[in-house]
Write an enzyme that holds these catalytic residues in place. Structure first.
Site, PDB file in Angstrom:
ATOM      1  CG  ASP A 197      -1.971   1.045   1.263  1.00  0.00           C
ATOM      2  OD1 ASP A 197      -2.946   1.003   0.499  1.00  0.00           O
ATOM      3  OD2 ASP A 197      -1.777   1.973   2.074  1.00  0.00           O
ATOM      4  CG  HIS A 206      -5.861  -3.013   0.078  1.00  0.00           C
ATOM      5  ND1 HIS A 206      -5.076  -2.561  -0.964  1.00  0.00           N
ATOM      6  CD2 HIS A 206      -5.499  -2.280   1.170  1.00  0.00           C
ATOM      7  CE1 HIS A 206      -4.299  -1.580  -0.528  1.00  0.00           C
ATOM      8  NE2 HIS A 206      -4.537  -1.394   0.755  1.00  0.00           N
TER       9      HIS A 206
END
EC number: 3.3.2.10
Length: 322
Positions: free
Chosen positions: A103, A298
């Site tokens: 991320d 994610h």
């Protein structure tokens, strides 16, 4: 191999809490977390990489957890974020490391070989691909693309707004972020996330019926406890440097990443709805490999720890680090 330990390291004007494992003198692997996470998000990879013969350094990055949280927004620009991790190498006497990030940590590690080429042996990034430099400031590009629609990165720009929402109920924030992100194919979720209107970011995420199978209540409580103590402003300030980072890295235009690089992503990661993995070739000139994990979302290294660790170890084994 002994259990991971924690210590505080002074680096680049801040103090970082670092989870460390492995033998000093072994090849160094830095693990850089994303938003809103901690070094704890690498809890599955840290012992596995250490057992494989690597010296692992996983910091709570500035603004997070047990690390310094400077007040100034500009204290979170990409130059400082990368320099923090260079300081960890200096602390252990390592010339270079393999930089691994997820991320926002991926953004840091993609920039590391451009800003600190002599300190980077290789790069592995999760969830956020390498992207060429934008032609205009990033927030301008986002506004052009999303128009009047809601987009979380733009929502995060104004100091105090998202902070109040996320800090208001850290348990709700973490519960919805961990369990409420939906895959790209979920059209109703996509419409809800984009719809114009006054709702905030967490308001738009569904309340999950239960925790995903990959995280326990105890593990979630670790995050909730830390963010209840620190708030989310430190992490949000990273987003508030998008344009500043663009302005202060103009000299990097045209430069490419020549070290070996790996990108790992889940096919159900909503980040892939507004980024393009096929543009990596424009910024990576060295050896490059892409691994897509079917059905993964994610929170990749937590959702699919075995597959992520295996991909990292295969990548590391192919490098000349010793």
């Amino acid at each position: 191999m002994g259990a991971p330990t924690e210590r505080l390291v002074d680096t680049n004007g801040v103090r970082l809490r670092v989870v460390e494992a492995g033998e000093p003198g072994a090849p160094v692997v830095i693990l850089a977390h994303g938003f809103p996470e901690l070094a704890y998000s690498w809890r599955h990879q840290i012992p596995a990489l250490a057992d494989a013969g690597y010296h692992v350094l996983a910091p709570d990055q500035r603004g997070y957890g047990g690390s310094s949280r400077p007040e100034a927004i500009e204290a979170y620009d990409i130059h400082r974020l990368t320099a923090d991790l260079v300081g960890l190498l200096d602390d252990v006497g390592a010339e270079r490391a393999v930089w691994v990030g997820h991320d926002w940590g991926a953004v840091v590690v993609w920039n590391a070989p451009l800003l600190h080429a002599d300190r980077v042996a290789a790069v592995a990034a999760l969830s956020v691909p390498a992207l060429p430099r934008a032609q205009v400031p990033p927030t301008q590009a986002f506004r052009s693309r999303f128009g009047e629609n809601f987009f979380y990165i733009l929502y995060f720009q104004e100091p105090g707004i998202a902070d109040a929402e996320l800090n208001g109920d850290p348990a709700r924030t973490m519960r919805r972020m961990i369990g409420g992100l939906r895959p790209p194919g979920d059209q109703s979720a996509a419409m809800r996330m984009l719809a114009p209107g006054p709702d905030g970011f967490i308001d738009r995420l569904p309340e999950p019926a239960g925790l995903p199978a990959w995280i326990s209540q105890e593990e979630l409580d670790h995050y909730i406890g830390e963010f209840t103590r620190t708030g989310f402003t430190g992490g949000l300030n990273w987003y508030r440097n998008f344009d500043r980072n663009w302005e202060t890295t103009a000299d990097l235009a045209g430069k490419t990443i020549s070290v070996p690089s790996l990108f790992i992503a889940g096919t159900a990661d909503p980040v892939l709805t507004f980024t393009r993995t096929d543009r990596a070739a424009e910024v990576i000139s060295g050896p490059y490999r892409e691994v897509l994990i079917d059905g993964a979302g994610h929170w990749l290294q937590q959702e699919r720890p075995g597959e992520v660790t295996a991909a990292l170890l295969e990548f590391l084994t192919g490098l000349e680090l010793r």
